[in-house]
Write a protein that holds these residues in place. Structure first.
Motif, PDB file in Angstrom:
ATOM      1  N   VAL A  45     -34.270 -19.726 -18.411  1.00 27.43           N
ATOM      2  CA  VAL A  45     -32.890 -20.229 -18.414  1.00 27.43           C
ATOM      3  C   VAL A  45     -31.913 -19.064 -18.375  1.00 27.43           C
ATOM      4  O   VAL A  45     -30.882 -19.115 -17.692  1.00 27.43           O
ATOM      5  CB  VAL A  45     -32.629 -21.097 -19.658  1.00 27.43           C
ATOM      6  CG1 VAL A  45     -31.154 -21.498 -19.738  1.00 27.43           C
ATOM      7  CG2 VAL A  45     -33.513 -22.343 -19.635  1.00 27.43           C
ATOM      8  N   TYR A  46     -32.254 -17.984 -19.088  1.00 29.61           N
ATOM      9  CA  TYR A  46     -31.346 -16.835 -19.180  1.00 29.61           C
ATOM     10  C   TYR A  46     -31.311 -16.000 -17.898  1.00 29.61           C
ATOM     11  O   TYR A  46     -30.481 -15.092 -17.778  1.00 29.61           O
ATOM     12  CB  TYR A  46     -31.737 -15.971 -20.371  1.00 29.61           C
ATOM     13  CG  TYR A  46     -31.494 -16.662 -21.694  1.00 29.61           C
ATOM     14  CD1 TYR A  46     -30.197 -16.830 -22.177  1.00 29.61           C
ATOM     15  CD2 TYR A  46     -32.553 -17.185 -22.425  1.00 29.61           C
ATOM     16  CE1 TYR A  46     -29.955 -17.484 -23.376  1.00 29.61           C
ATOM     17  CE2 TYR A  46     -32.320 -17.840 -23.634  1.00 29.61           C
ATOM     18  CZ  TYR A  46     -31.033 -17.985 -24.103  1.00 29.61           C
ATOM     19  OH  TYR A  46     -30.790 -18.645 -25.288  1.00 29.61           O
ATOM     20  N   VAL A  47     -32.179 -16.305 -16.962  1.00 28.35           N
ATOM     21  CA  VAL A  47     -32.100 -15.660 -15.654  1.00 28.35           C
ATOM     22  C   VAL A  47     -30.867 -16.189 -14.905  1.00 28.35           C
ATOM     23  O   VAL A  47     -30.249 -15.483 -14.114  1.00 28.35           O
ATOM     24  CB  VAL A  47     -33.377 -15.939 -14.829  1.00 28.35           C
ATOM     25  CG1 VAL A  47     -33.232 -15.401 -13.399  1.00 28.35           C
ATOM     26  CG2 VAL A  47     -34.593 -15.338 -15.511  1.00 28.35           C
ATOM     27  N   TYR A  48     -30.488 -17.445 -15.229  1.00 20.54           N
ATOM     28  CA  TYR A  48     -29.407 -18.121 -14.522  1.00 20.54           C
ATOM     29  C   TYR A  48     -28.099 -18.180 -15.316  1.00 20.54           C
ATOM     30  O   TYR A  48     -27.021 -18.201 -14.733  1.00 20.54           O
ATOM     31  CB  TYR A  48     -29.837 -19.543 -14.170  1.00 20.54           C
ATOM     32  CG  TYR A  48     -31.009 -19.569 -13.210  1.00 20.54           C
ATOM     33  CD1 TYR A  48     -30.800 -19.673 -11.843  1.00 20.54           C
ATOM     34  CD2 TYR A  48     -32.320 -19.470 -13.675  1.00 20.54           C
ATOM     35  CE1 TYR A  48     -31.870 -19.691 -10.954  1.00 20.54           C
ATOM     36  CE2 TYR A  48     -33.392 -19.472 -12.793  1.00 20.54           C
ATOM     37  CZ  TYR A  48     -33.164 -19.576 -11.440  1.00 20.54           C
ATOM     38  OH  TYR A  48     -34.211 -19.573 -10.555  1.00 20.54           O
ATOM     39  N   PHE A  49     -28.206 -18.219 -16.632  1.00 24.23           N
ATOM     40  CA  PHE A  49     -27.018 -18.356 -17.472  1.00 24.23           C
ATOM     41  C   PHE A  49     -27.125 -17.434 -18.682  1.00 24.23           C
ATOM     42  O   PHE A  49     -28.202 -17.251 -19.239  1.00 24.23           O
ATOM     43  CB  PHE A  49     -26.855 -19.809 -17.943  1.00 24.23           C
ATOM     44  CG  PHE A  49     -26.690 -20.794 -16.822  1.00 24.23           C
ATOM     45  CD1 PHE A  49     -25.444 -20.997 -16.240  1.00 24.23           C
ATOM     46  CD2 PHE A  49     -27.782 -21.506 -16.340  1.00 24.23           C
ATOM     47  CE1 PHE A  49     -25.293 -21.902 -15.192  1.00 24.23           C
ATOM     48  CE2 PHE A  49     -27.643 -22.410 -15.298  1.00 24.23           C
ATOM     49  CZ  PHE A  49     -26.393 -22.606 -14.720  1.00 24.23           C
ATOM     50  N   GLU A  50     -25.978 -16.880 -19.087  1.00 24.10           N
ATOM     51  CA  GLU A  50     -25.966 -15.962 -20.210  1.00 24.10           C
ATOM     52  C   GLU A  50     -26.114 -16.677 -21.552  1.00 24.10           C
ATOM     53  O   GLU A  50     -26.622 -16.105 -22.502  1.00 24.10           O
ATOM     54  CB  GLU A  50     -24.660 -15.157 -20.220  1.00 24.10           C
ATOM     55  CG  GLU A  50     -24.505 -14.204 -19.042  1.00 24.10           C
ATOM     56  CD  GLU A  50     -23.215 -13.416 -19.118  1.00 24.10           C
ATOM     57  OE1 GLU A  50     -22.488 -13.567 -20.129  1.00 24.10           O
ATOM     58  OE2 GLU A  50     -22.924 -12.654 -18.187  1.00 24.10           O
TER      59      GLU A  50
END
Length: 208
Positions: A45-50
């Motif tokens: 998920v953190y690849v796409y959103f901080e």
């Protein structure tokens, strides 16, 4: 190692988050549950959103902007100045603040939980106040963009929006709440409505 991004995965994350937030609110929605719904590992998920906050606003912002577009159409259809302002006030404080998707209720939770590391920026709030100013200028007349009363009205509208959304989240609708909202609407309309005589005077000055 750089991970390649997929638009399909990004959309899956947003779809999962929208479902979770609508059903469970902001605080009870976790990155783990969002990831599970999207069929990916939480770390992905953190690849796409901080952050969860960024995910939430990616969902909420376009929805919120669309509500204002729809509201503009409703306001425009009203025949009198008073009806236009009434539609504007009710649209924001009732329809958007107490929306059935659960998005605005989640906004109250999200803002209450904001931390410095979340890097929250009030861009959407600023945009909303500018849109309110624009609708009043076109609906009521007698004001120009940046007029102190107009800016104060827009700011007060959004402060009241926050309170309305919070009350809608924690209190069930009842007769007393309806009366309170009617009183708030009357107060806000009294602030912004330019008397017909004053409006005529302003037009005369502008023409001169």
């Amino acid at each position: 190692m750089v991970r390649l991004k997929s638009e399909a995965v990004r959309e899956a994350i947003l779809a999962s988050a929208a479902t979770e937030i609508s059903a469970n609110g902001y605080l009870d929605t976790t990155i783990g549950r969002i990831a599970k719904g999207a069929g990916i590992a939480p770390s992905n998920v953190y690849v796409y959103f901080e952050s969860k906050l960024q995910i939430y606003f990616t969902i909420y912002e376009p929805w919120f902007r669309e509500q204002f577009v729809l509201l503009e159409r409703v306001v425009k259809r009203q025949s009198s100045r008073q009806e236009k302002v009434g539609a504007l006030v009710r649209g924001i404080l009732r329809d958007i603040a107490d929306d059935k998707t659960g998005y605005t209720a989640a906004l109250m939770e999200a803002l209450a939980a904001v931390k410095p590391k979340d890097k929250y920026q009030p861009d959407l709030l600023t945009w909303a106040e500018e849109k309110i100013e624009d609708m009043v200028v076109r609906s009521v007349g007698g004001y120009h963009h940046g007029h102190p009363t107009l800016k104060a009205f827009a700011h007060l509208m959004m402060l009241t929006f926050d309170g309305s959304a919070l009350r809608a989240k924690i209190l069930r609708a009842n007769a007393q709440e309806d009366k309170t909202m009617e009183a708030v609407e009357a107060m806000l309309m009294q602030i912004i409505m330019v008397p017909e005589g004053d409006l005529a005077d302003r037009k005369a000055v502008s023409a001169g």
